[in-house]
Design a protein around this motif. Structure first.
Motif, short mmCIF file in Angstrom:
data_model
loop_
_atom_site.label_atom_id
_atom_site.label_comp_id
_atom_site.label_asym_id
_atom_site.label_seq_id
_atom_site.Cartn_x
_atom_site.Cartn_y
_atom_site.Cartn_z
N MET A 109 82.54 -18.07 -69.56
CA MET A 109 81.35 -17.58 -68.86
C MET A 109 81.13 -16.08 -69.08
O MET A 109 79.99 -15.60 -69.06
N MET A 110 82.22 -15.33 -69.34
CA MET A 110 82.06 -13.93 -69.71
C MET A 110 81.23 -13.79 -70.97
O MET A 110 80.32 -12.97 -71.06
N LEU A 131 77.52 -12.07 -71.32
CA LEU A 131 77.24 -10.94 -72.21
C LEU A 131 76.15 -11.28 -73.22
O LEU A 131 75.33 -10.42 -73.58
N PHE A 132 76.12 -12.53 -73.68
CA PHE A 132 75.05 -12.95 -74.58
C PHE A 132 73.69 -12.86 -73.88
O PHE A 132 72.70 -12.36 -74.44
N SER A 133 73.63 -13.34 -72.63
CA SER A 133 72.39 -13.27 -71.86
C SER A 133 71.98 -11.81 -71.62
O SER A 133 70.79 -11.47 -71.70
N THR A 193 70.90 -2.49 -76.07
CA THR A 193 71.19 -3.75 -76.76
C THR A 193 72.38 -3.60 -77.71
O THR A 193 73.23 -4.48 -77.80
N VAL A 194 72.43 -2.49 -78.42
CA VAL A 194 73.58 -2.22 -79.30
C VAL A 194 74.88 -2.20 -78.49
O VAL A 194 75.89 -2.79 -78.89
N LEU A 195 74.86 -1.57 -77.33
CA LEU A 195 76.04 -1.52 -76.47
C LEU A 195 76.39 -2.91 -75.94
O LEU A 195 77.57 -3.27 -75.86
N ALA A 196 75.38 -3.69 -75.57
CA ALA A 196 75.63 -5.04 -75.05
C ALA A 196 76.24 -5.93 -76.13
O ALA A 196 77.16 -6.72 -75.85
N VAL A 197 75.75 -5.81 -77.37
CA VAL A 197 76.33 -6.59 -78.47
C VAL A 197 77.76 -6.16 -78.74
O VAL A 197 78.65 -6.99 -79.00
N LEU A 215 79.89 -7.76 -76.21
CA LEU A 215 80.06 -9.18 -76.52
C LEU A 215 81.12 -9.37 -77.61
O LEU A 215 82.00 -10.24 -77.49
N LEU A 216 81.06 -8.57 -78.66
CA LEU A 216 82.05 -8.67 -79.74
C LEU A 216 83.45 -8.34 -79.23
O LEU A 216 84.44 -8.99 -79.61
N LEU A 217 83.54 -7.33 -78.37
CA LEU A 217 84.84 -6.96 -77.81
C LEU A 217 85.42 -8.11 -76.99
O LEU A 217 86.63 -8.40 -77.07
#
Length: 490
Positions: free
Chosen positions: A348-349, A353-355, A463-467, A470-472
């Motif tokens: 769910m994490m 993060l994707f959302s 958005t860059v930070l959110a992606v 997500l990768l992290l």
């Protein structure tokens, strides 16, 4: 004349009722929820009172902003130490003490005859809030079954969002009807109710957490508090316009980090066991929490300018539209808890993060010609993702922590979030200001086009930070899974 046996029998029903209250998870969660509500309400309700405080005390904005800053600085600087102390001496007495301190400080705030006494009382109130914030999360594992942890975390997340949402509207109503002192005195009956529920319902077992030995790390506590205070001041003074003082405070914070690290390696009973941060999943969760909070601060810093200047909404409509985000967060947090319990925290994490990334991407495409919908739809997606991440991340971290470390790890979770909010207020505000400069008619006039362009660039960055977050999360989950396989006996 009644015998001893008859007296014992007569008192048995009363003892049974008392025991039932003392072990009621519903009442325990109610007390933790109210403690969370109070700490978040303490931040949001004070902000709306700053104009009234300027008039009441004949002070400048630079002076009255310390009513908010003192509270935030106390929480940020002391929340980890509060958690560690609770691990040592027991979470129940520290939480009760935090609620009592917050309530007493609220009385002092409401009765303060001068601005600087009000600021001092707000700092004390922040100390009480630090105890409540750190220990509310830590107490969840002792009040609900493990399979219900996600739902409990969701409830606390919802109460935090409700406190943030309720603050401005409740504060405005109280100031209009009763004056600025009411925004602090309203905490008193709520604090007394919270204290009574916590006294009745929170488990008293384990006056000191098992496995926690040694004394309190006073040197580490002071160094960490000074370091965090220096960083928080550097990022908040002059509203993010960096000058010599801001740079000096950042340098001091950097030196403080080094000194704190050295002190922790030499302390017999360190405040934070640095080896604990070598846990890939914990470190990644803390870092991701900080990044996500930085992203979310953009919605609070930038959105009001977009709505008022870009869309031309009046102040009342701006307030209504801005309440959409916290309202969605509050409702989503309850759903997020159930999803976390059913499908697992780490899964769910990633979904959350994707959302979040999708929502910020939509906000970066904001077009004024679409009207209010250009904000409400993307912010709903963003806040749903945030609520899902926050709930699942808290559940994942706290469910894997030993009883003797719950307080300090809870403090670290709250600290990473607070540092993210402080960083976001400065970083996102600076990005918006720089991006909108070229479109302005003058230095002080923010046009509709300038507001829209600033909004787009700011949320492109978000958005860059959110992606990246997500990768992290994906990398840490995979690395943590490999580590678990290696540690299994052959």
């Amino acid at each position: 004349m009644a015998t001893a046996e008859q007296n014992e029998c007569a008192s048995a029903p009363q003892k049974t009722r008392s025991a039932g209250l003392a072990h009621s998870p519903v009442l325990a969660l109610a007390s933790l929820s109210l403690a969370t509500l109070l700490s978040s309400l303490g931040t949001s309700i004070a902000s709306v009172g700053l104009p009234s405080l300027m008039q009441a005390f004949g002070a400048s904005f630079q002076s009255v902003q310390w009513v908010v800053l003192a509270y935030l600085l106390a929480i940020t600087a002391l929340i980890v130490s509060a958690g560690r102390l609770a691990d040592m001496v027991g979470r129940r007495p520290l939480l009760l003490g935090g609620i009592a301190l917050f309530t007493l400080a609220s009385v002092l705030c409401g009765l303060a005859p001068t601005l600087w006494l009000l600021i001092a009382a707000r700092a004390v109130q922040g100390l009480g809030a630090a105890l409540m914030m750190a220990l509310a999360l830590a107490f969840v594992a002792e009040t609900v079954a493990k399979e219900r942890t996600g739902s409990a975390m969701g409830l606390l997340g919802a109460m935090s969002a409700i406190g943030t949402t309720l603050g401005p509207s409740l504060g405005g109503f109280l100031i209009a009807g009763f004056g600025w002192r009411a925004i602090f005195l309203v905490n008193v009956p709520l604090g007394l109710l919270t204290f009574a529920l916590a006294w009745l319902a929170l488990p008293a077992r384990g006056k000191a957490a098992q496995g926690v030995q040694g004394g309190f790390d006073a040197i580490g506590t002071v160094l960490l508090a000074l370091t965090l205070a220096a960083y928080a001041l550097a990022m908040t003074l002059d509203r993010g316009h960096f000058g010599a003082l801001n740079i000096g405070l950042l340098v001091a914070a950097g030196i403080g980090v080094v000194l704190f690290g050295v002190a922790q390696t030499k302390a017999k009973s360190p405040l934070i066991r640095l080896a604990r941060l070598y846990d890939i999943r914990l470190s990644a969760s803390l870092a991701t929490n900080l990044v996500v909070a930085t992203v979310m601060m953009a919605t609070l810093v930038v959105a009001p300018f977009y709505l008022s200047r870009g869309l031309g909404l009046n102040a009342a409509m701006v307030g209504v539209v801005l309440s959409t985000g916290p309202l969605v967060s509050a409702l989503s947090a309850l759903v997020a808890g159930r999803l976390t319990d059913r499908f697992g925290a780490h899964r769910m994490m990633v979904v959350g993060l994707f959302s979040l990334a999708v929502g910020t991407s939509l906000l970066s495409l904001a077009a004024t010609k679409l009207g209010i919908a250009s904000y409400i739809v993307p912010i709903a997606v963003t806040c749903f993702g945030y609520a899902l991440f926050q709930t699942s991340n808290n559940a994942a971290v706290m469910s894997g922590v030993a009883a003797g470390e719950r307080g300090v790890v809870s403090g670290l979770l709250n600290l990473s979030r607070n540092l993210g909010l402080i960083t976001g207020a400065s970083l996102m505000g600076a990005i918006f200001a720089a991006a909108s400069t070229g479109e302005r008619q003058s230095q002080d006039m923010l046009t509709s086009a300038a507001a829209a362009h600033g909004m787009q660039v700011t949320f492109q960055t978000a958005t860059v930070l959110a992606v990246a977050a997500l990768l992290l999360a994906l990398l840490s989950t995979r690395a943590g899974g490999r580590l678990s396989v290696r540690q299994q006996p052959s």
